[in-house]
Design a protein around this motif. Structure first.
Motif, PDB file in Angstrom:
ATOM      1  N   ILE A   1      -3.807  21.810   2.464  1.00  0.00           N
ATOM      2  CA  ILE A   1      -3.241  22.818   3.359  1.00  0.00           C
ATOM      3  C   ILE A   1      -3.648  22.462   4.789  1.00  0.00           C
ATOM      4  N   ILE A   2      -4.879  22.010   4.943  1.00  0.00           N
ATOM      5  CA  ILE A   2      -5.347  21.526   6.242  1.00  0.00           C
ATOM      6  C   ILE A   2      -4.605  20.239   6.589  1.00  0.00           C
ATOM      7  N   GLY A   3      -4.759  19.199   5.787  1.00  0.00           N
ATOM      8  CA  GLY A   3      -4.047  17.941   5.937  1.00  0.00           C
ATOM      9  C   GLY A   3      -4.071  17.377   7.348  1.00  0.00           C
ATOM     10  N   THR A   4      -3.067  16.580   7.668  1.00  0.00           N
ATOM     11  CA  THR A   4      -2.966  15.990   9.003  1.00  0.00           C
ATOM     12  C   THR A   4      -2.859  17.053  10.085  1.00  0.00           C
ATOM     13  N   ALA A   5      -2.178  18.160   9.797  1.00  0.00           N
ATOM     14  CA  ALA A   5      -1.996  19.209  10.807  1.00  0.00           C
ATOM     15  C   ALA A   5      -3.335  19.794  11.239  1.00  0.00           C
ATOM     16  N   GLY A   6      -4.141  20.219  10.272  1.00  0.00           N
ATOM     17  CA  GLY A   6      -5.436  20.793  10.605  1.00  0.00           C
ATOM     18  C   GLY A   6      -6.406  19.775  11.141  1.00  0.00           C
ATOM     19  N   PHE A   7      -6.330  18.550  10.604  1.00  0.00           N
ATOM     20  CA  PHE A   7      -7.176  17.473  11.125  1.00  0.00           C
ATOM     21  C   PHE A   7      -6.859  17.228  12.601  1.00  0.00           C
ATOM     22  N   THR A   8      -5.573  17.250  12.945  1.00  0.00           N
ATOM     23  CA  THR A   8      -5.163  17.047  14.338  1.00  0.00           C
ATOM     24  C   THR A   8      -5.716  18.141  15.241  1.00  0.00           C
TER      25      THR A   8
ATOM     26  N   THR B   1       3.738  28.516  15.858  1.00  0.00           N
ATOM     27  CA  THR B   1       4.148  28.876  14.506  1.00  0.00           C
ATOM     28  C   THR B   1       4.272  27.666  13.584  1.00  0.00           C
ATOM     29  N   GLY B   2       4.051  26.460  14.107  1.00  0.00           N
ATOM     30  CA  GLY B   2       4.033  25.272  13.264  1.00  0.00           C
ATOM     31  C   GLY B   2       2.693  25.112  12.572  1.00  0.00           C
ATOM     32  N   GLY B   3       2.585  24.114  11.716  1.00  0.00           N
ATOM     33  CA  GLY B   3       1.355  23.899  10.972  1.00  0.00           C
ATOM     34  C   GLY B   3       0.165  23.620  11.871  1.00  0.00           C
ATOM     35  N   VAL B   4       0.333  22.714  12.838  1.00  0.00           N
ATOM     36  CA  VAL B   4      -0.766  22.404  13.756  1.00  0.00           C
ATOM     37  C   VAL B   4      -1.137  23.648  14.551  1.00  0.00           C
ATOM     38  N   GLY B   5      -0.135  24.377  15.033  1.00  0.00           N
ATOM     39  CA  GLY B   5      -0.384  25.551  15.856  1.00  0.00           C
ATOM     40  C   GLY B   5      -1.138  26.639  15.110  1.00  0.00           C
ATOM     41  N   MET B   6      -0.687  26.951  13.903  1.00  0.00           N
ATOM     42  CA  MET B   6      -1.356  27.995  13.127  1.00  0.00           C
ATOM     43  C   MET B   6      -2.794  27.623  12.810  1.00  0.00           C
TER      44      MET B   6
ATOM     45  N   THR C   1      -5.921  11.067   5.103  1.00  0.00           N
ATOM     46  CA  THR C   1      -4.827  11.489   5.976  1.00  0.00           C
ATOM     47  C   THR C   1      -4.552  10.367   6.970  1.00  0.00           C
ATOM     48  N   GLY C   2      -3.279  10.191   7.316  1.00  0.00           N
ATOM     49  CA  GLY C   2      -2.929   9.135   8.262  1.00  0.00           C
ATOM     50  C   GLY C   2      -3.297   7.773   7.713  1.00  0.00           C
ATOM     51  N   SER C   3      -4.007   6.992   8.517  1.00  0.00           N
ATOM     52  CA  SER C   3      -4.573   5.715   8.067  1.00  0.00           C
ATOM     53  C   SER C   3      -3.528   4.741   7.540  1.00  0.00           C
ATOM     54  N   GLY C   4      -2.305   4.841   8.057  1.00  0.00           N
ATOM     55  CA  GLY C   4      -1.250   3.935   7.637  1.00  0.00           C
ATOM     56  C   GLY C   4      -0.447   4.398   6.443  1.00  0.00           C
ATOM     57  N   LEU C   5      -0.806   5.554   5.853  1.00  0.00           N
ATOM     58  CA  LEU C   5      -0.031   6.055   4.713  1.00  0.00           C
ATOM     59  C   LEU C   5       1.404   6.339   5.136  1.00  0.00           C
ATOM     60  N   SER C   6       2.332   5.902   4.324  1.00  0.00           N
ATOM     61  CA  SER C   6       3.773   6.060   4.575  1.00  0.00           C
ATOM     62  C   SER C   6       4.195   5.420   5.896  1.00  0.00           C
TER      63      SER C   6
END
Length: 335
Positions: free
Chosen positions: A129-136, A162-167, A92-97
């Motif tokens: 599903i966790i991805g950057t949002a859950g990692f954050t 109600t956003g990904g990070v929030g949930m 996740t992250g690490s310069g991707l995109s």
């Protein structure tokens, strides 16, 4: 390394023909350099991905690149002995995109330093599903607890709930033993947030701040996805030695406050920059996400599952402020 046949990718260009993104067929030779070649099973859609894929934000620093700041899949080949064919991994992250190709391609080449072995307790699907949002969200809690945050200080407020990070923050923080007060302008989703574990839901439109430099302590700490006036309003409400972790700017990049919450109550403001997190901290976060902090409602939080072809419509939906939960991207045919 083994070289796969030409494959599909959502590739972003910015050249004389203009800014554009779409499905292309490319070869592995076109991928960014790296030690580990991975066949991607899943990715996800984050606000940053929508900005990059639509051209509405200056995210990419070179072109062309495959979009997607998250990726999870199986190692096809590696020049680093730490990884072997068949290993399940994520990044996740690490310069991707941003400076290298991301997860919106059927293959990705990664530096081994940023390739995370999939922790026991997580599937590839769950990890995205966790991805950057859950990692954050988990990184925020790790930093808060490293700075002496405890449930005894009081409930944690979560804005943009109600956003990904929030949930995911609601789920993770509740798992960690905190009472969570969810703040959102979408009160039609409050029952859903309570099902995720929120002890209280607060309508953003009904939340009135006094404007005083200090007010009665209401929260032990907070994770703020909004910034702007929301951040300024939260700081005077934080209990002594509580932490506010800031990870978003949906309400603006500036805010007006005073030094009083910091020098009278010892409150701390913690910046959460997940994309460039050091490897040792990444490992700590993912270990917690696979064990005692693992969210219990991942399949409910993943409110959509889409293919690469469906990404442009999802970007438009997210940028229009209509996102709810997490969007999982099924990249591999066998995912």
């Amino acid at each position: 390394m083994n070289t796969p046949s030409p494959f599909r990718a959502f590739r972003i260009h910015n050249d004389d023909a203009g800014y554009r993104g779409g499905i292309e067929t490319i070869s592995a030779d076109a991928l960014s350099a790296g030690d580990v070649l991975v066949q991607v099973a899943y990715s996800s859609v984050n606000y940053k991905d929508a900005l990059a894929g639509s051209g509405k934000g200056k995210i990419l620093r070179q072109y062309p690149l495959n979009g997607g700041i998250d990726a999870a899949g199986t190692v096809v080949a590696s020049t680093d002995p730490a990884f072997k064919e068949g290993d399940a991994v994520l990044c996740t992250g690490s310069g991707l995109s941003e400076v290298r190709d991301g997860g919106y391609g059927e293959y990705i080449r990664l530096p081994s330093a940023w390739t995370i072995p999939l922790p026991k307790g997580l599937s590839l699907r769950e990890s995205m599903i966790i991805g950057t949002a859950g990692f954050t969200a988990a990184l925020a809690l790790l930093r808060m607890e490293d700075n002496r945050q405890t449930p005894a200080l009081g409930p944690l407020a979560v804005t943009g709930a109600t956003g990904g990070v929030g949930m995911l923050a609601i789920d993770i923080f509740t798992r960690a033993g905190y009472a969570v007060h969810a703040i959102s302008g979408k009160n039609t989703h409050f029952d859903f947030l309570r099902d995720l574990g929120a002890a209280e839901c607060i309508d953003r439109h009904q939340l009135v701040f006094s404007g005083k430099p200090m007010d009665s302590a209401r929260f032990g700490g907070a994770l703020d996805n909004v910034g702007g006036a929301m951040l300024a309003g939260l700081l005077p409400l934080i209990a002594p030695y509580g932490n506010v972790a800031i990870c978003g700017n949906a309400g603006g990049i500036g805010f007006e406050s005073t030094v009083m919450p910091f020098i009278i109550r010892g409150a701390s403001l913690l910046g959460i920059a997940s994309a460039g997190t050091a490897r040792d901290i990444r490992d700590r976060v993912w270990e917690r996400l696979a064990t005692d902090w693992k969210p219990q409602h991942l399949e409910r939080i993943a409110t959509r599952e889409v293919t690469l072809e469906q990404l442009p419509a999802i970007f438009d939906h997210m940028l229009a402020g209509e996102s709810f939960g997490r969007t999982l991207v099924r990249v591999g045919a066998d995912a």
